[in-house]
Design a protein around this motif. Structure first.
Motif, PDB file in Angstrom:
ATOM      1  N   ALA A  95      46.149  48.477  45.843  1.00  0.00           N
ATOM      2  CA  ALA A  95      44.878  47.842  45.484  1.00  0.00           C
ATOM      3  C   ALA A  95      45.159  46.624  44.621  1.00  0.00           C
ATOM      4  CB  ALA A  95      43.981  48.846  44.781  1.00  0.00           C
ATOM      5  N   ASN A 152      39.420  45.904  42.348  1.00  0.00           N
ATOM      6  CA  ASN A 152      38.741  44.694  41.899  1.00  0.00           C
ATOM      7  C   ASN A 152      37.711  44.258  42.930  1.00  0.00           C
ATOM      8  OD1 ASN A 152      40.119  43.250  43.893  1.00  0.00           O
ATOM      9  ND2 ASN A 152      41.669  42.502  42.490  1.00  0.00           N
ATOM     10  N   GLN A 205      37.500  41.902  45.057  1.00  0.00           N
ATOM     11  CA  GLN A 205      37.930  41.507  46.397  1.00  0.00           C
ATOM     12  C   GLN A 205      38.363  42.697  47.241  1.00  0.00           C
ATOM     13  OE1 GLN A 205      38.553  38.043  47.316  1.00  0.00           O
ATOM     14  NE2 GLN A 205      40.155  38.128  48.835  1.00  0.00           N
ATOM     15  N   ASN A 206      39.061  43.666  46.608  1.00  0.00           N
ATOM     16  CA  ASN A 206      39.633  44.706  47.463  1.00  0.00           C
ATOM     17  C   ASN A 206      38.793  45.974  47.532  1.00  0.00           C
ATOM     18  OD1 ASN A 206      40.287  46.336  45.250  1.00  0.00           O
ATOM     19  ND2 ASN A 206      42.289  45.409  45.021  1.00  0.00           N
ATOM     20  N   ASN A 260      38.544  40.948  36.046  1.00  0.00           N
ATOM     21  CA  ASN A 260      38.413  41.194  37.482  1.00  0.00           C
ATOM     22  C   ASN A 260      38.684  42.654  37.860  1.00  0.00           C
ATOM     23  OD1 ASN A 260      37.812  40.248  40.045  1.00  0.00           O
ATOM     24  ND2 ASN A 260      39.950  39.919  40.556  1.00  0.00           N
ATOM     25  N   PRO A 276      49.163  43.441  49.684  1.00  0.00           N
ATOM     26  CA  PRO A 276      48.088  42.859  50.468  1.00  0.00           C
ATOM     27  C   PRO A 276      48.039  41.337  50.394  1.00  0.00           C
ATOM     28  CG  PRO A 276      47.223  43.778  48.449  1.00  0.00           C
ATOM     29  CD  PRO A 276      48.697  43.963  48.409  1.00  0.00           C
ATOM     30  N   GLY A 318      43.991  36.893  46.692  1.00  0.00           N
ATOM     31  CA  GLY A 318      42.980  37.319  45.725  1.00  0.00           C
ATOM     32  C   GLY A 318      42.791  38.818  45.705  1.00  0.00           C
ATOM     33  N   TYR A 319      43.531  39.546  46.552  1.00  0.00           N
ATOM     34  CA  TYR A 319      43.347  40.996  46.581  1.00  0.00           C
ATOM     35  C   TYR A 319      43.943  41.688  45.362  1.00  0.00           C
ATOM     36  CZ  TYR A 319      41.857  40.269  51.309  1.00  0.00           C
ATOM     37  OH  TYR A 319      41.160  39.842  52.403  1.00  0.00           O
ATOM     38  N   HIS A 374      44.283  40.057  42.307  1.00  0.00           N
ATOM     39  CA  HIS A 374      44.015  39.336  41.073  1.00  0.00           C
ATOM     40  C   HIS A 374      43.409  40.265  40.021  1.00  0.00           C
ATOM     41  CE1 HIS A 374      43.119  36.190  38.337  1.00  0.00           C
ATOM     42  NE2 HIS A 374      41.839  36.446  38.355  1.00  0.00           N
ATOM     43  N   ARG A 375      44.014  40.225  38.820  1.00  0.00           N
ATOM     44  CA  ARG A 375      43.499  41.051  37.739  1.00  0.00           C
ATOM     45  C   ARG A 375      42.971  40.188  36.598  1.00  0.00           C
ATOM     46  NH1 ARG A 375      49.249  43.476  37.751  1.00  0.00           N
ATOM     47  NH2 ARG A 375      49.385  41.662  39.060  1.00  0.00           N
ATOM     48  N   GLY A 376      43.614  39.037  36.414  1.00  0.00           N
ATOM     49  CA  GLY A 376      43.189  38.174  35.322  1.00  0.00           C
ATOM     50  C   GLY A 376      43.851  38.557  34.023  1.00  0.00           C
TER      51      GLY A 376
END
Ligand code: SF4
Lengths: 144, 359
Positions: A15, A59, A61-62, A97, B19, B39-40, B42-44
């Protein structure tokens, strides 16, 4: 646990893990830990999978991807959350996010803690998952 | 001319552990255009500087990526030390080199295994991962962690090596070198590997320069931009960059095979010449106003760390520029005009680390 009735197939989805848990999941499949001796095989196809192994938090997106994978799997199915990120968001839970652990979008049956989760505990989690799988199978048969 | 079709690749794909999504525009079997979307993962996490002080931020930075976790810890602590004007002891520098190079060995072996898996060469995949476990055993013995080590701290490293441990690491290096002689030979000479890799996805030297490639992708096309050459400490342990000129998938693979052996040599030299003294200096107080940048050659290429102090214990900004990010344009360039069957090979040979890219 005595004998497993089936050879469960795993579907692994990353993820938003940092790869730490991912590579430990892969390490389980390789000679030193070798989960294939329990008849467990890693597959890429949700339609053939019994156990969904998720590493990393969810998040924006996923979350759809996770939901889709879960819905595509046939019943009975078990979800194993690997790593503290997948359990609760872990060190990233405050990130803008990150929605939280996997259980914010799909039901989780087994939680495997650790950062990174060790191969031994991942195997333990999967074996626990097997128990849950059998339980669900029995329930399904009783309802039929 | 065939009709154009769009084939989605990813985000969940058997060839990729991570991913990433590609839209492949096909004309018959040939890829005309590849559009990546990310962008799968992305946590920031860079924003976490607001809630963690510069010392505990090390733990966050190590989790930018679990494969080259040590390198991220080093890059970040190196940048913070620069900002604070701290010089770390020589012994710590050497220990950092030892652990960084061991991480490179495990990262490259992991990658070689994934490549073999992509080729459908399962026994080779298993062998690479079997060898890799030896490094992880040493990591576990020294730091307690297998992949996330938490070995670096601001001011040095956390744990010293005992003479027995040094001995153990040296004999492990000998052991892996022996294994690599056989496994590396398969990558170099085996016809099924060569058939699949040689001449596939050629990236010319000019393109590699123009697209600012880094790491083994650049070195496989003959561009020498290894930042280790610029380090005084690396020169002391006898570092020489590994270069191949062909620019195809095979040369990118061979760069990594050779680097495994080279890293083992660097580790042994560093351990032989390990200076005496402390392993860390205390670092206290708020980070001064100012900024600092630091570079580390990660297994996948140059990574760039930038920190900005604002007079408090929390940094104003911590930023990483990671190698995969830079290599994605090169991947897209080589994907144009390639055969659909080769897509997974091309994606694998840049060794994408999506978790680094998106943080
Ligand atoms: S639990 Fe730790 S090792 Fe696993 S994905 Fe999260 S940060 Fe990475």
């Amino acid at each position: 646990m005595s004998y497993a009735k089936r050879s469960p197939w795993l579907l692994h989805y990353d993820a938003s893990s940092c790869n730490g848990c991912d590579i430990e999941v892969l390490a389980c499949l390789t000679p030193v830990y070798d989960v294939e001796r329990f008849g467990i095989i890693n597959t890429g196809d949700p339609k053939q999978a019994d156990i969904l192994l998720i590493t990393g938090a969810v998040n924006d997106q996923n979350k759809e991807v996770v939901k889709q994978l879960y819905e595509q799997m046939p019943e009975p199915k078990v979800v194993v959350a690997v790593g503290i990120c997948a359990c609760s968001g872990g060190i990233f839970r405050d990130c803008y996010n990150i929605l939280g652990g996997v259980d914010t979008v799909i039901p989780v049956d087994v939680y495997v803690p650790g950062c990174a989760a060790r191969p031994e505990s991942i195997i333990d989690g999967v074996v626990k998952g097997l128990g849950v799988l059998e339980e669900k199978q029995r329930k399904m048969e009783a309802e039929r | 001319m065939g009709k154009r079709t769009i084939v989605p690749f990813g985000p969940q794909h058997p060839a990729l552990p991570e991913p990433v999504h590609l839209d492949l525009e096909l004309e018959d079997e040939t890829v005309v255009r590849a559009v990546p979307s990310i962008g799968y993962v992305h946590r920031g996490l860079e924003k976490l500087t607001e809630s963690y002080d510069y010392e505990s931020m090390t733990y966050v930075m190590e989790r930018v990526c679990g494969i080259c976790s040590f390198g991220h810890g080093w890059g970040y602590t190196g940048a913070v030390e620069g900002l604070m004007g701290v010089n770390i002891p020589d012994r710590a520098e050497y220990l950092r080199i030892v652990f960084h190079e061991l991480s490179r060995v495990h990262s490259h072996l992991l990658w070689l295994g994934l490549l073999a898996d992509g080729l459908g060469f399962d026994s080779l995949f298993m062998h690479c991962w079997r060898i890799r476990e030896k490094v992880l055993d040493v990591f576990e013995a020294v730091t307690g962690g297998r992949v996330i080590l938490s070995y670096c701290k601001v001011g040095g490293v956390k744990k010293d090596l005992t003479p027995e441990m040094v001995q153990r690491i040296v004999s492990m290096c000998d052991d892996i070198e022996e294994d690599m002689r056989r496994t590396g030979y398969v990558f170099m000479k085996d016809s099924s590997v060569r058939n699949r890799l040689c001449g596939t996805g050629v990236l010319s030297k000019e393109d590699a320069v123009e697209l600012c490639c880094v790491g083994p992708v650049a070195r496989g096309s003959g561009v020498d931009n290894d930042v280790r050459s610029a380090s005084k400490w690396y020169r002391e342990v006898g570092f020489e960059p590994v270069l191949y000129d062909e620019g195809d998938c095979w040369s990118r693979c061979m760069v990594r095979v050779d680097e495994v052996v080279q890293s083992l040599n660097l580790v042994r030299t560093a351990l032989r010449n390990l200076p005496d003294g402390d392993i860390a200096v205390p670092v206290k107080g708020p980070a001064p106003v100012g900024d600092f940048a630091f570079r580390v050659e990660q297994p996948r290429g140059e990574a760039f760390y930038y920190v900005q102090g604002n007079g408090t214990k929390n940094l104003g900004r911590a930023r990483v520029r990671t190698p995969t990010n830079i290599n994605i344009p090169a991947m897209v360039r080589t994907l144009q005009g390639c055969n659909l069957q080769d897509v997974s090979m091309l994606v694998i040979t840049i060794d994408p680390c999506i978790s680094c890219t998106e943080r």
